[in-house]
Motif scaffolding. Structure first.
Motif, short mmCIF file in Angstrom:
data_model
loop_
_atom_site.label_atom_id
_atom_site.label_comp_id
_atom_site.label_asym_id
_atom_site.label_seq_id
_atom_site.Cartn_x
_atom_site.Cartn_y
_atom_site.Cartn_z
N MET A 1 0.85 -1.19 0.00
CA MET A 1 0.00 0.00 0.00
C MET A 1 0.88 1.24 0.00
O MET A 1 1.79 1.38 0.80
N ALA A 2 0.59 2.15 -0.94
CA ALA A 2 1.30 3.42 -1.00
C ALA A 2 0.39 4.51 -0.47
O ALA A 2 -0.80 4.52 -0.74
N VAL A 3 0.96 5.46 0.26
CA VAL A 3 0.16 6.51 0.90
C VAL A 3 0.68 7.87 0.49
O VAL A 3 1.89 8.13 0.54
N GLN A 4 -0.23 8.74 0.06
CA GLN A 4 0.10 10.12 -0.23
C GLN A 4 -0.85 11.02 0.55
O GLN A 4 -2.05 10.80 0.56
N VAL A 5 -0.30 12.02 1.24
CA VAL A 5 -1.12 12.92 2.04
C VAL A 5 -0.98 14.33 1.49
O VAL A 5 0.13 14.83 1.31
N GLU A 6 -2.12 14.96 1.19
CA GLU A 6 -2.13 16.34 0.69
C GLU A 6 -2.84 17.23 1.71
O GLU A 6 -3.85 16.84 2.29
N THR A 16 -4.41 9.59 -0.69
CA THR A 16 -4.63 8.67 -1.81
C THR A 16 -4.19 7.28 -1.37
O THR A 16 -3.05 7.09 -0.93
N LEU A 17 -5.11 6.32 -1.47
CA LEU A 17 -4.85 4.95 -1.06
C LEU A 17 -4.85 4.04 -2.28
O LEU A 17 -5.74 4.13 -3.12
N THR A 18 -3.86 3.20 -2.37
CA THR A 18 -3.83 2.21 -3.46
C THR A 18 -3.78 0.82 -2.85
O THR A 18 -2.99 0.54 -1.94
N LEU A 19 -4.66 -0.06 -3.36
CA LEU A 19 -4.75 -1.43 -2.85
C LEU A 19 -4.54 -2.41 -3.99
O LEU A 19 -4.94 -2.15 -5.13
N ALA A 20 -3.91 -3.52 -3.69
CA ALA A 20 -3.66 -4.55 -4.70
C ALA A 20 -4.97 -5.23 -5.08
O ALA A 20 -5.69 -5.72 -4.21
N ALA A 21 -5.28 -5.26 -6.38
CA ALA A 21 -6.54 -5.83 -6.85
C ALA A 21 -6.62 -7.33 -6.53
O ALA A 21 -7.70 -7.83 -6.20
N ASP A 22 -5.48 -8.05 -6.64
CA ASP A 22 -5.53 -9.49 -6.37
C ASP A 22 -5.81 -9.78 -4.89
O ASP A 22 -6.42 -10.79 -4.55
N THR A 23 -5.37 -8.86 -4.00
CA THR A 23 -5.68 -9.03 -2.57
C THR A 23 -7.18 -8.90 -2.33
O THR A 23 -7.77 -9.68 -1.58
N ILE A 24 -7.78 -7.92 -2.99
CA ILE A 24 -9.23 -7.72 -2.88
C ILE A 24 -9.96 -8.95 -3.41
O ILE A 24 -10.88 -9.47 -2.76
N GLN A 25 -9.56 -9.41 -4.59
CA GLN A 25 -10.23 -10.55 -5.21
C GLN A 25 -10.09 -11.81 -4.36
O GLN A 25 -11.04 -12.59 -4.21
N VAL A 71 -10.44 -0.49 2.46
CA VAL A 71 -10.18 0.94 2.36
C VAL A 71 -10.22 1.57 3.75
O VAL A 71 -9.38 2.41 4.10
N GLY A 72 -11.19 1.15 4.57
CA GLY A 72 -11.27 1.67 5.93
C GLY A 72 -10.03 1.33 6.73
O GLY A 72 -9.50 2.18 7.47
N GLN A 73 -9.56 0.08 6.60
CA GLN A 73 -8.35 -0.34 7.30
C GLN A 73 -7.13 0.45 6.82
O GLN A 73 -6.31 0.92 7.62
N ALA A 74 -7.04 0.62 5.50
CA ALA A 74 -5.92 1.37 4.94
C ALA A 74 -5.95 2.83 5.37
O ALA A 74 -4.91 3.43 5.67
N PHE A 75 -7.16 3.40 5.44
CA PHE A 75 -7.30 4.79 5.87
C PHE A 75 -6.85 4.96 7.32
O PHE A 75 -6.12 5.90 7.65
N ASN A 76 -7.29 4.04 8.18
CA ASN A 76 -6.90 4.12 9.59
C ASN A 76 -5.40 3.98 9.76
O ASN A 76 -4.77 4.71 10.54
N GLU A 100 -1.40 -0.42 -12.88
CA GLU A 100 -1.90 -1.74 -13.29
C GLU A 100 -1.91 -2.69 -12.08
O GLU A 100 -0.97 -2.75 -11.30
N GLY A 101 -3.05 -3.38 -11.94
CA GLY A 101 -3.18 -4.33 -10.84
C GLY A 101 -3.51 -3.68 -9.51
O GLY A 101 -3.46 -4.34 -8.47
N GLN A 102 -3.85 -2.39 -9.53
CA GLN A 102 -4.12 -1.68 -8.30
C GLN A 102 -5.51 -1.02 -8.37
O GLN A 102 -6.04 -0.74 -9.44
N LEU A 103 -6.08 -0.78 -7.21
CA LEU A 103 -7.28 0.04 -7.08
C LEU A 103 -6.87 1.28 -6.28
O LEU A 103 -6.18 1.17 -5.26
N ALA A 104 -7.27 2.47 -6.76
CA ALA A 104 -6.87 3.71 -6.11
C ALA A 104 -8.10 4.46 -5.60
O ALA A 104 -9.14 4.50 -6.27
N PHE A 105 -7.96 5.05 -4.41
CA PHE A 105 -9.06 5.78 -3.78
C PHE A 105 -8.55 7.09 -3.19
O PHE A 105 -7.42 7.14 -2.68
N ASP A 106 -9.39 8.11 -3.27
CA ASP A 106 -9.10 9.37 -2.60
C ASP A 106 -9.97 9.45 -1.35
O ASP A 106 -11.19 9.25 -1.42
N ALA A 107 -9.35 9.75 -0.22
CA ALA A 107 -10.09 9.96 1.03
C ALA A 107 -9.93 11.41 1.43
O ALA A 107 -8.82 11.85 1.75
#
Length: 436
Positions: A1-6, A16-25, A71-76, A100-107
């Motif tokens: 997981m990569a984390v960017q804070v603005e 910005t949270l990025t999660l591995a798609a294969d982990t989700i699947q 996403v909640g776990q990654a945010f915390n 590629e292979g990632q899901l990205a979210f803005d919190a």
């Protein structure tokens, strides 16, 4: 997981949270397999439903749950790592562009503000005190007498006077037309106790049983019934019954009816004084606390998290709806209540909450166990069985949390008054007891 804070404007932040798609699947497939053990479907025995059928029926909802959880776990984890104090719930949106292979979210969310407390030594605060006088005790005993009075019929040839209970029929008309709430039969009220408008009260005085009278009445412009406010009505009143009040004599027997242990006149006055002093103490504390809170709110500098203000506004609206429901208002739960009505009150509550919390944190003003115990004991003394009331408080976390909040506010009040420019004022007993 990569984390960017603005850092956005004021208290807003974005991660910005990025999660591995294969982990989700993988998590989705694992949950679907567990679900397949218990799910029921037509044509299949329990626990034998094919995974493809389970996936078709529940796949979307399970994936939604997994993404939310991850996403909640990654945010915390991200906010903890960045040491951010999050105020309110974040707004999560999925980004279209992602590696590629990632899901990205803005919190997007807000953080608690830095609170700059004002100079307490420069704050001028009025501190009130009130004495329980013999006159106050006399008036209280008179109220107790009225609460236990009885009524007896007056002679037929005697007119109604102040303190009499009258039973009347009446009908009011405006411009010759009846109006809602303007008519009643066998209606009772006590003359001179403010239960009716003054003009109505005065008109009934002196009337005898069986007598009728027509008189004009001017409704006040601010009358609670807007359809008649400011208008003049003509009322026809017929007196059906007049009863004179009988007040009990203040003696040992009267003291016994009040349940006073020392059922003497001195014991009665001592008991009344004790109860009044307890009530005065709580009212004075509330008045002085309000003055302190006003001073704190004026002197502190901070930005208010919009999320906290919105939450507090919603809480106030729900409280207003609950009050309407208790009053019997139809469809109170869905009553349209504009948020802006409560916005100033919500902002003040949030501001004070943050300021008080910072003052408590900086000066270790948390409630101590012995303070909680003492406060509960004081609250319990006004009840018939204090021990039962104490157990009632001590046995519930929510009630104890309310007690703790009161004690903390008391600590804050004492702390501020010990450092501010205090102007002492003796408040008359009546003024304290009638103040809102």
């Amino acid at each position: 997981m990569a984390v960017q804070v603005e850092t956005l404007e004021k208290l807003e932040r974005r991660i910005t949270l990025t999660l591995a798609a294969d982990t989700i699947q993988g998590e989705v497939e694992s949950r679907l397999k567990r679900l397949a053990r218990t799910v029921k479907a037509d044509g299949f025995r329990p626990g034998k439903v094919p995974l493809s059928v389970v996936s078709q029926r529940y796949g979307y909802s399970v994936q939604y749950e997994v993404v939310n959880d991850r996403v909640g776990q990654a945010f915390n984890e991200a906010t903890n790592e960045a040491k951010l104090r999050v105020a309110g719930a974040p707004k999560i949106t999925q980004k279209e562009a992602a590696p590629e292979g990632q899901l990205a979210f803005d919190a997007t969310f807000e953080v608690y503000p830095e609170v700059k407390l004002g100079d307490l030594a420069a704050a001028e605060i009025e501190r009130v005190s009130t004495e329980v006088t013999d006159a106050a005790i006399d008036r209280t005993i008179e109220i107790l007498r009225k609460q236990r009075r009885s009524f007896g019929l007056r002679a037929a040839d005697q007119g109604a006077v102040e303190t009499d209970r009258v039973t009347i029929d009446f009908e009011g008309k405006i411009d010759g037309e009846p109006f809602a709430g303007g008519k009643a039969e066998a209606f009772q009220f006590i003359i001179g106790e403010g239960q009716m408008l003054e003009q109505f009260d005065q008109a009934v005085r002196g009337m005898k049983v069986g007598e009728s009278k027509t008189f004009p009445l001017q409704f006040p412009a601010d009358y609670q019934g807007p359809e008649v406010a400011g208008k003049e009505a003509d009322f026809l009143v017929t007196v059906k019954k007049i009863e004179a009040q009988n007040l009990p004599t203040v003696d040992e027997g009267f003291a016994k009816t009040l349940g006073i242990k020392d059922a003497t006149l001195d014991g009665l006055r001592a008991d009344v004084r004790k109860n009044l002093e307890r009530e005065v103490k709580f009212r004075v504390m509330a008045r002085n606390k309000a003055a302190v809170m006003d001073a704190l709110a004026r002197s502190a500098e901070l930005d208010l998290p919009k999320a906290l203000v919105t939450t507090e506004t919603e809480r106030l609206i729900e409280g207003a709806r609950a009050d309407l429901k208790q009053r019997g208002v139809k469809d109170a739960e869905t009553a349209p209540i504009p948020a802006e009505i409560f916005a100033p009150q919500a902002e003040r509550r949030v501001r004070l909450g943050l300021v008080v919390a910072e003052l408590v944190r900086q000066n270790s003003l948390q409630a101590k166990p012995e303070q909680l115990q003492k406060h509960i004991e004081e609250l319990s003394q006004s009840y018939e069985k204090p021990a039962d009331v104490m157990r009632w408080y001590l046995g519930d976390r929510q009630r104890m949390a309310e007690v703790e909040a009161v004690v903390i506010e008391s600590n804050v009040t004492d702390f501020v008054l010990a450092r501010a420019k205090v102007v002492d004022k003796v408040l008359p007993f009546d003024e304290l007891m009638t103040a809102a």
